[in-house]
Design a protein around this motif. Structure first.
Motif, PDB file in Angstrom:
ATOM      1  N   MET A 501      60.092  39.612  31.447  1.00 35.57           N
ATOM      2  CA  MET A 501      59.695  38.101  31.275  1.00 35.57           C
ATOM      3  C   MET A 501      58.259  37.663  31.041  1.00 35.57           C
ATOM      4  N   GLY A 502      57.399  39.006  30.558  1.00 39.60           N
ATOM      5  CA  GLY A 502      56.184  38.734  30.166  1.00 39.60           C
ATOM      6  C   GLY A 502      55.092  37.799  31.331  1.00 39.60           C
ATOM      7  N   ARG A 503      55.552  38.083  32.576  1.00 43.35           N
ATOM      8  CA  ARG A 503      54.668  37.782  33.479  1.00 43.35           C
ATOM      9  C   ARG A 503      53.714  38.821  33.869  1.00 43.35           C
ATOM     10  N   TRP A 504      52.648  39.368  33.288  1.00 43.81           N
ATOM     11  CA  TRP A 504      51.919  40.588  33.515  1.00 43.81           C
ATOM     12  C   TRP A 504      51.284  40.768  34.661  1.00 43.81           C
ATOM     13  N   GLY A 505      50.789  39.640  35.259  1.00 40.17           N
ATOM     14  CA  GLY A 505      50.124  39.555  36.472  1.00 40.17           C
ATOM     15  C   GLY A 505      51.012  40.174  37.788  1.00 40.17           C
ATOM     16  N   GLU A 506      52.046  39.263  37.677  1.00 37.96           N
ATOM     17  CA  GLU A 506      53.121  39.726  38.816  1.00 37.96           C
ATOM     18  C   GLU A 506      53.588  40.900  38.594  1.00 37.96           C
ATOM     19  N   ALA A 507      53.823  41.662  37.478  1.00 34.14           N
ATOM     20  CA  ALA A 507      54.260  43.075  37.287  1.00 34.14           C
ATOM     21  C   ALA A 507      53.241  43.872  37.857  1.00 34.14           C
ATOM     22  N   ILE A 648      45.644  39.523  43.176  1.00 32.59           N
ATOM     23  CA  ILE A 648      46.032  38.131  42.715  1.00 32.59           C
ATOM     24  C   ILE A 648      46.516  38.328  41.297  1.00 32.59           C
ATOM     25  N   PRO A 649      47.685  38.047  40.771  1.00 33.24           N
ATOM     26  CA  PRO A 649      48.085  38.077  39.668  1.00 33.24           C
ATOM     27  C   PRO A 649      47.213  37.821  38.478  1.00 33.24           C
ATOM     28  N   GLU A 650      46.633  36.623  38.596  1.00 36.72           N
ATOM     29  CA  GLU A 650      45.872  36.128  37.596  1.00 36.72           C
ATOM     30  C   GLU A 650      44.549  37.030  37.240  1.00 36.72           C
ATOM     31  N   LYS A 651      44.022  37.546  38.378  1.00 38.19           N
ATOM     32  CA  LYS A 651      42.949  38.380  38.193  1.00 38.19           C
ATOM     33  C   LYS A 651      43.266  39.954  37.570  1.00 38.19           C
ATOM     34  N   LEU A 652      44.437  40.297  37.884  1.00 42.21           N
ATOM     35  CA  LEU A 652      45.100  41.658  37.673  1.00 42.21           C
ATOM     36  C   LEU A 652      45.124  41.497  35.947  1.00 42.21           C
ATOM     37  N   GLU A 653      45.890  40.486  35.600  1.00 41.16           N
ATOM     38  CA  GLU A 653      46.226  40.632  34.220  1.00 41.16           C
ATOM     39  C   GLU A 653      45.019  40.148  33.203  1.00 41.16           C
ATOM     40  N   ARG A 654      43.912  39.632  33.916  1.00 46.02           N
ATOM     41  CA  ARG A 654      42.705  39.484  33.029  1.00 46.02           C
ATOM     42  C   ARG A 654      41.735  40.369  33.253  1.00 46.02           C
ATOM     43  N   THR A 655      41.858  41.661  33.494  1.00 41.45           N
ATOM     44  CA  THR A 655      40.938  42.576  33.796  1.00 41.45           C
ATOM     45  C   THR A 655      40.038  43.102  32.532  1.00 41.45           C
ATOM     46  N   ASP A 656      39.016  43.160  32.705  1.00 45.25           N
ATOM     47  CA  ASP A 656      38.167  43.649  31.580  1.00 45.25           C
ATOM     48  C   ASP A 656      38.591  44.859  30.944  1.00 45.25           C
ATOM     49  N   GLU A 657      38.855  46.033  31.542  1.00 42.61           N
ATOM     50  CA  GLU A 657      39.054  47.352  31.457  1.00 42.61           C
ATOM     51  C   GLU A 657      40.673  47.753  31.578  1.00 42.61           C
ATOM     52  N   PRO A 658      41.543  47.157  30.876  1.00 40.57           N
ATOM     53  CA  PRO A 658      42.836  47.631  30.902  1.00 40.57           C
ATOM     54  C   PRO A 658      43.206  49.002  30.939  1.00 40.57           C
ATOM     55  N   LEU A 659      42.547  49.741  29.902  1.00 39.20           N
ATOM     56  CA  LEU A 659      42.822  51.252  29.794  1.00 39.20           C
ATOM     57  C   LEU A 659      42.348  51.847  30.723  1.00 39.20           C
ATOM     58  N   GLU A 660      41.353  51.583  31.356  1.00 36.71           N
ATOM     59  CA  GLU A 660      40.641  52.425  32.342  1.00 36.71           C
ATOM     60  C   GLU A 660      41.603  52.261  33.743  1.00 36.71           C
ATOM     61  N   LYS A 661      42.139  51.182  33.778  1.00 37.79           N
ATOM     62  CA  LYS A 661      43.120  51.057  34.912  1.00 37.79           C
ATOM     63  C   LYS A 661      44.263  51.681  34.830  1.00 37.79           C
ATOM     64  N   ALA A 662      44.686  51.621  33.279  1.00 41.14           N
ATOM     65  CA  ALA A 662      45.959  52.545  33.158  1.00 41.14           C
ATOM     66  C   ALA A 662      45.797  54.041  33.235  1.00 41.14           C
ATOM     67  N   ILE A 663      44.580  54.508  33.083  1.00 38.38           N
ATOM     68  CA  ILE A 663      44.364  55.875  33.303  1.00 38.38           C
ATOM     69  C   ILE A 663      44.356  56.182  35.093  1.00 38.38           C
ATOM     70  N   ASP A 664      44.070  55.090  35.714  1.00 42.61           N
ATOM     71  CA  ASP A 664      43.982  55.472  37.055  1.00 42.61           C
ATOM     72  C   ASP A 664      45.528  55.782  37.292  1.00 42.61           C
ATOM     73  N   PHE A 665      46.599  55.068  36.827  1.00 45.85           N
ATOM     74  CA  PHE A 665      47.924  55.332  37.154  1.00 45.85           C
ATOM     75  C   PHE A 665      48.385  56.665  36.412  1.00 45.85           C
ATOM     76  N   LEU A 666      47.542  57.033  35.135  1.00 45.27           N
ATOM     77  CA  LEU A 666      48.228  57.954  34.389  1.00 45.27           C
ATOM     78  C   LEU A 666      47.783  59.327  34.879  1.00 45.27           C
ATOM     79  N   LYS A 667      46.580  59.475  35.829  1.00 49.66           N
ATOM     80  CA  LYS A 667      46.097  60.762  36.134  1.00 49.66           C
ATOM     81  C   LYS A 667      47.160  61.536  37.242  1.00 49.66           C
ATOM     82  N   PRO A 668      47.578  60.701  38.327  1.00 47.13           N
ATOM     83  CA  PRO A 668      48.645  61.504  38.868  1.00 47.13           C
ATOM     84  C   PRO A 668      49.826  61.987  38.371  1.00 47.13           C
ATOM     85  N   LEU A 669      50.247  61.286  37.272  1.00 47.08           N
ATOM     86  CA  LEU A 669      51.395  61.590  36.685  1.00 47.08           C
ATOM     87  C   LEU A 669      50.936  62.938  35.942  1.00 47.08           C
ATOM     88  N   GLN A 670      49.813  62.908  35.076  1.00 48.49           N
ATOM     89  CA  GLN A 670      49.676  64.366  34.512  1.00 48.49           C
ATOM     90  C   GLN A 670      49.543  65.421  35.368  1.00 48.49           C
TER      91      GLN A 670
END
Length: 894
Positions: A501-507, A648-670
């Motif tokens: 649905m494009g509700r990025w913060g809620e996701a 808070i969804p609004e804060k999560l979707e307006r993060t200043d470092e989206p790629l760093e946050k992505a890496i936090d989820f990526l490392k356990p998978l790697q």
């Protein structure tokens, strides 16, 4: 405990009482005692008392004050092991285990033989998997207390976890010999012997393990584990004839255990399919009610033998009306020959049952008793499931509708019809049928959960929450209660729905909630380090440690992490515009069509915002009440638990470092899901945006090692070569980096140019695979944007009859959204019209007007049905009144 700054007898007694109050969780009394000591001017700055006051305040939840007093106490007495120990306990309560370990090591500098500090340190070391440190600490504890059981067990386990099986076995042997008297049915000693046997098996000393079991069999309480292990060891040691009677006895004990049958066949050395089937037939005669000996031959048998075995199995299941019959044989459909035989048999059943009430003509000619009337329904259901699995939607619907017409109240039929629509690409129609099934049995949690899941697949999050609220705690919003219960299937489905649905913060909020659940599960193992050692459940404890090591490999975490990484990449590519930016759009210079779209979008956004704000206000009130009660409960149960930041969804979707946050989820998978190629493809997408060439190369090489023919890998190589070329033009590389990159380029594409590689890829997959062709089209557009039309034509001209729904959906969404080939609205509409004919049930390819007309027609039909029902009820009431009047007149006449 001896102190570096001792107190006089009176204050010393108060300090000992203070320690006891803390241990008994009498924190308020402890504070009073600390105040008495500190009120004496001579000891107002006594470091250990200040530290203990801080620890007591931490027990009351006053964390900031606690840190203030503990640090103050440490400054006053840096040589005190008590102050360092207390600081370590405070850090441990905040889950800062690395810092706590440093504090404990500092404490041991001043009091190296303190048992309590050593025990606390060993717990943190095993929690952090510092196996070498754990071994040293357990050795120190062993030398200090060699008479305690826990010292021996912990010392042996430290070597076992390091892989030094021989040393671990020697320690346990010595410990067992030192045991003087062993009671009958001593469970703890029994578990110790089984644990020692496990070490012998893991060290590949199989004969020694067998001898050990036979020697101590009388002392082991778990007789089942002994028989299973002995039988397995006989097979591994080549003494199969001794294993046969063991597994015969085990099958007699539990004829539904699949592993026992496999081990029995290995012990009998039966390899021929015909011989295996005959053995299973013997078991069928011995255990006529068991399912395993009837199902397992289907995996082995082939040809006519399979037809015969399948015929018996299917007839029995359809006659008895077993709902999961198709699920039991679904894996057989992976073999086309077996799938064809199953289809032919069930079609024959359906025809003969319709005509004569028998499964075959031979039964009818022999005048055997008729099959139950329900057999026809279950056969129709099986055929519907079969054709749905083969993705033949029309035939699946034909059979499921026939079954519903025959028995409209059978819930399994409605669920299957919903599943057929789901697989056909219409999640809304699917949820409608599941909702009807749920209304027939509102007390069934399984159907309730299935209905909620289908609603989430249809992006109906609020409705799914309402459905789940029937089984959640009253007074709390269903979403919060499901989060408390760690209901991760619901949260992952919510995250995916919000992503669609494009509700990025809620996701992102749901993904972070799932991540917190896994962190909490890892934290919960802390309680078992001492418990399992004390209760001697050592095999289960080692299993727990090994499970925790690979916990984030679980599919729930993978789904949530993948969703979070994709959302963060999307937020990096297209950062969310603020409201002021939206208002600053130059409306006057927009063409009429674009202006109309913008106005429509703004109206929808306004309505959505109003609805969400109203719902959010109600939810916030409930959340605050719930949070307040939860905090009070936490203070009572676990005052040391750190308070987590609110998501808070609004804060999560307006993060200043989206790629760093992505890496936090990526490392356990790697680390833990490296066997899945999606992990490395996601890693490439992240590092591509960070322009990390070596990490991009690493991701490509890991993905190639898993599947060199994966379609997405091709476009990754093309984009890597393009990024490499642009990086070379900007500045020269380091000599060593240049060597690595040159070697990698030669390995990936040889002497070809990226354009030649892409052309060859197109020629190879031009008519075979749409997914490969789609990635080649991406590469073509990536290398030369002027070839956009050719790239789009490449995929839109592909033969639609060879496409699966998922593939067509992927192509259409790529064209519609414009993320891959830029703006191509006309081509997307043309492709949508093509797909409408091929996938007539798929909602994504149907027009909005058609869907609205269909919805209106359904509502009108529903109203007509309600009116007819009201008329029938009215007629029934009139007839009842007339009959009552007739009775009254007869009574009056009499």
């Amino acid at each position: 405990m001896p102190s570096s700054d001792p107190l006089p007898p009176k204050e010393g007694a108060l300090f000992r009482k203070l320690l006891k109050c803390y241990e008994m969780k009498q924190y308020k009394n402890g504070l009073k005692l600390a105040k008495q000591i500190l009120s004496n001017p001579k000891y107002a700055e006594h470091g250990e008392t200040l530290a203990m006051k801080g620890l007591t305040l931490n027990g009351l939840g006053r964390r900031e004050e606690a840190y203030k007093y503990v640090r103050l106490g440490l400054r006053r007495d840096l040589r005190s092991h008590v102050c360092w120990h207390v600081y370590g306990l405070l850090q441990r309560s905040d889950k800062k285990y690395d810092e706590a370990i440093k504090c404990y090591r500092n404490a041991l500098k001043w009091e190296k033989d303190n048992l309590q500090i050593l025990k606390d340190l060993s717990l943190l070391q095993i929690q952090m998997r510092d196996r070498e440190g754990y071994k040293e600490t357990r050795h120190h504890l062993f030398t200090l207390r060699p008479s305690q059981h826990a010292s021996w067990i912990g010392f042996a386990m430290s070597y076992h976890l390091l892989g030094d099986y021989e040393m671990a076995n020697n320690i346990l042997d010595t410990f067992s010999q030192s045991q003087k008297s062993i009671e009958a049915h001593d469970y703890r000693h029994s578990e110790l012997l089984l644990y020692q046997n496990q070490i012998l098996i893991e060290s590949s000393h199989l004969q020694q393990a067998l001898d050990h079991l036979l020697k101590y069999e009388s002392q082991i309480v778990d007789k089942l584990a002994v028989r299973e292990t002995i039988g397995d060891l006989y097979i591994k040691l080549g003494q199969q004839e001794k294993a046969v009677p063991i597994f015969e006895a085990l099958i007699r004990r539990n004829p539904e255990n699949v592993l026992y049958y496999e081990q029995y066949m290995a012990a009998r050395r039966v390899t021929n399919s015909g011989a295996i089937v005959s053995v299973y037939r013997e078991f069928q005669e011995q255990y006529p009610r068991a399912l395993c000996p009837r199902r397992l031959p289907l995996d082995i048998a082939v040809g006519e033998e399979f037809r015969e075995v399948a015929d018996e199995y299917l007839r029995r299941g359809l006659r008895k009306g077993i709902p999961p019959l198709f699920v039991n044989v679904r894996t057989l459909h992976q073999v086309p020959e077996k799938a064809a035989i199953i289809e032919a048999l069930t079609l024959q059943y359906f025809e003969n049952l319709t005509r004569s009430g028998h499964f075959s003509r031979a039964d009818a000619d022999a005048e055997v008793p008729l099959e139950p009337a329900s057999a026809l329904v279950w056969t129709a259901l099986f055929l519907a499931q079969h054709y749905d699995y083969m993705r033949d939607t029309d035939r699946a619907l034909e059979y499921i509708n026939a079954a519903i017409d025959h028995t409209p109240t059978l819930i399994e039929l409605l669920i299957t019809k919903g599943r057929i629509f789901k697989h056909a690409g219409d999640p809304v129609e699917a949820y409608v049928w599941l909702e009807e099934a749920q209304s027939m049995d509102t007390a069934d949690r399984y159907i309730n959960s299935k209905c909620a899941k289908y609603m989430l697949r249809a992006n109906m999050v609020l409705e799914a929450e309402e459905i789940c609220a029937k089984f959640t705690r009253e007074g709390v919003s269903a979403m919060d209660n499901l989060n408390e219960m760690q209901c991760m299937w619901f949260q992952t489905e919510c995250a995916l729905a919000f992503q669609r649905m494009g509700r990025w913060g809620e996701a992102l909020k749901k993904c972070h909630e799932v991540d917190r659940h896994f962190a909490e599960i890892i934290e919960d193992q802390f309680d078992f380090h001492t418990y399992c050692m004390r209760k001697m459940t050592l095999r289960a404890y080692v299993g727990l440690l090994r499970l925790e090591d690979v916990l984030r490999r679980h599919p729930f975490y993978f789904k949530a992490a993948k969703c979070a990484i994709e959302v963060y990449i999307r937020l990096y590519d297209k950062p969310l515009a603020s409201e002021t930016t939206i208002e600053e759009i130059d409306i006057e210079n927009l063409p009429p069509s674009e202006l109309k779209k913008l106005r429509s979008k703004q109206r929808k956004a306004k309505k959505k915002a109003e609805l969400e704000s109203a719902q959010a206000a109600q939810a916030q009130v409930k959340r605050e009440q719930h949070q307040k009660s939860k905090q009070q409960a936490n203070q009572e149960t676990d005052p040391d638990a750190p308070q987590l930041d609110e998501l808070i969804p609004e804060k999560l979707e307006r993060t200043d470092e989206p790629l760093e946050k992505a890496i936090d989820f990526l490392k356990p998978l790697q680390e833990l899901a490296k066997e899945r190629i999606e992990t490395h493809l996601l890693a490439f997408e992240v590092y591509y945006r960070k322009n990390k060439l070596l990490l991009m190369l690493q991701s490509i090489r890991r993905a190639r090692a898993l599947d060199a023919t994966h379609p997405v890998l091709h476009s990754c190589i093309i984009r890597f070569m393009k990024a490499l070329e642009s990086a070379r033009q900007e500045q020269p590389f380091n000599v060593h980096v240049q060597q690595v990159l040159d070697k990698a380029t030669k390995e990936l594409i040889g002497k070809k140019t990226p354009q030649q590689l892409n052309d060859e890829f197109i020629a190879k997959h031009h008519t075979t695979s749409i997914l490969h062709l789609y990635e080649a089209a991406r590469g073509l557009y990536e290398l030369d944007a002027s070839k956009k039309a050719a790239a789009i034509k490449l995929i839109t001209d592909f033969n639609l009859s060879k496409l699966r729904l998922e593939e067509a959906t992927k192509i259409y969404t790529a064209l519609r959204d414009g993320d891959v080939f830029g703006d191509c609205e006309k081509e997307a509409d043309d492709y949508k019209l093509k797909c409408q004919e091929r996938f007539q049930y798929a909602r994504i390819f149907r027009n909005i007007e058609e869907l609205e007309a269909q919805l209106q027609e359904k509502e009108a039909a529903k109203l007509r049905a309600e009116e007819e029902q009201q008329q029938l009820n009215h007629l029934d009431s009139n007839e009842t009144a007339a009959s009552l009047g007739g009775l009254a007149s007869v009574a009056a006449a009499s």
